[in-house]
Design an enzyme around this catalytic site. Structure first.
Site, PDB file in Angstrom:
ATOM      1  CG  ASP A  31      -1.706   0.685   0.954  1.00 22.79           C
ATOM      2  OD1 ASP A  31      -3.359   0.914   0.387  1.00 22.79           O
ATOM      3  OD2 ASP A  31      -1.897   2.121   1.222  1.00 22.79           O
ATOM      4  CB  ILE A  32       0.968   4.449  -1.913  1.00 18.30           C
ATOM      5  CG1 ILE A  32       1.761   5.385  -2.834  1.00 18.30           C
ATOM      6  CG2 ILE A  32      -0.522   4.920  -1.779  1.00 18.30           C
ATOM      7  CD1 ILE A  32       1.673   5.501  -3.892  1.00 18.30           C
ATOM      8  CG  ASN A  87     -11.929  -0.464   3.937  1.00 16.32           C
ATOM      9  OD1 ASN A  87     -12.116  -1.106   4.626  1.00 16.32           O
ATOM     10  ND2 ASN A  87     -10.785   0.226   3.698  1.00 16.32           N
ATOM     11  CD  GLN A  94     -14.253  -0.392  -2.750  1.00 15.32           C
ATOM     12  OE1 GLN A  94     -16.287  -0.515  -2.390  1.00 15.32           O
ATOM     13  NE2 GLN A  94     -14.017  -1.461  -3.653  1.00 15.32           N
ATOM     14  CG  HIS A 100      -8.618  -2.434  -2.047  1.00 15.56           C
ATOM     15  ND1 HIS A 100      -9.547  -2.382  -3.116  1.00 15.56           N
ATOM     16  CD2 HIS A 100      -9.003  -2.365  -1.274  1.00 15.56           C
ATOM     17  CE1 HIS A 100      -9.715  -1.025  -2.150  1.00 15.56           C
ATOM     18  NE2 HIS A 100      -8.794  -0.948  -1.600  1.00 15.56           N
ATOM     19  CG  HIS A 102      -6.892  -3.136   2.869  1.00 15.65           C
ATOM     20  ND1 HIS A 102      -5.825  -1.723   2.917  1.00 15.65           N
ATOM     21  CD2 HIS A 102      -7.850  -2.476   2.427  1.00 15.65           C
ATOM     22  CE1 HIS A 102      -6.808  -0.613   2.542  1.00 15.65           C
ATOM     23  NE2 HIS A 102      -7.767  -1.636   1.790  1.00 15.65           N
TER      24      HIS A 102
END
Ligand code: DGP
Length: 114
Positions: A31-32, A87, A94, A100, A102
Site C-alpha cells: 500500500d502506498i 472496505n 472504500q 482489494h 488489505h
C-alpha cells in the site's frame, strides 16, 4: 459496472508498484500509504468494483484471494497474527473501486476499527 482505476494501471504495469506476489488471477503489492509496518493489498486481476458486486461465479476467485492472503502473511512472517480488511462502498471507506483485501501486520490491531 466496472471502470478503469489506478489498480488496473498497476495490473497492466503502466504505473509502478512494489509487487510482492503475482499469479494468473491475483496481484499483491504494498500500500502506498501504509497503516502498519506490513500493509499489502491483494487484488483480483479481473476488475470487480467491490465485494458486494461479486457474483456466484466469482466464488473460486474470492477463495483464491483469501488463500493468497494466507500465503503472503506466512511469507511476510506475520506469525503473531494479522488483520484482513475489505472496505466496501462509501460507508465502508472504500476509495479505490477495484476490489482489494488489505493485509495489515507487524503491530497490534485495535478493535473496534475506526
Ligand atoms: P480503500 O480505502 O480500502 O479503498 O483502500 C485503498 C488503498 O489503496 C489505500 O490504502 C491507498 C492505496 N492506494 C491508492 N492508490 C495507490 C497507488 O497508486 N499505489 C499503491 N501501491 N497503493 C495505492
Amino acid at each position: 459496472m466496472t471502470t478503469e482505476t489506478i489498480f488496473s494501471k498497476i495490473i497492466k504495469k503502466e504505473i509502478p508498484a512494489d509487487i510482492v506476489y503475482e499469479d494468473d488471477l491475483a496481484l499483491a503489492f504494498r500500500d502506498i500509504t501504509p497503516q502498519a509496518p506490513v500493509h499489502i493489498l491483494v487484488i483480483p486481476k479481473q476488475a470487480i468494483a467491490k465485494i458486494s458486486d461479486a457474483e456466484p461465479q466469482d466464488q473460486a476467485l474470492l477463495g483464491h484471494l483469501l488463500l493468497v492472503c494466507g500465503k503472503i502473511a506466512k511469507e511476510q512472517g506475520l506469525d503473531n497474527g494479522f488483520r484482513l480488511v475489505i472496505n466496501n462502498g462509501d460507508d465502508g471507506g472504500q476509495t479505490v473501486h477495484h476490489l482489494h483485501i488489505h493485509i495489515l501486520g507487524k503491530r497490534f490491531m485495535q478493535w473496534p476499527p475506526g
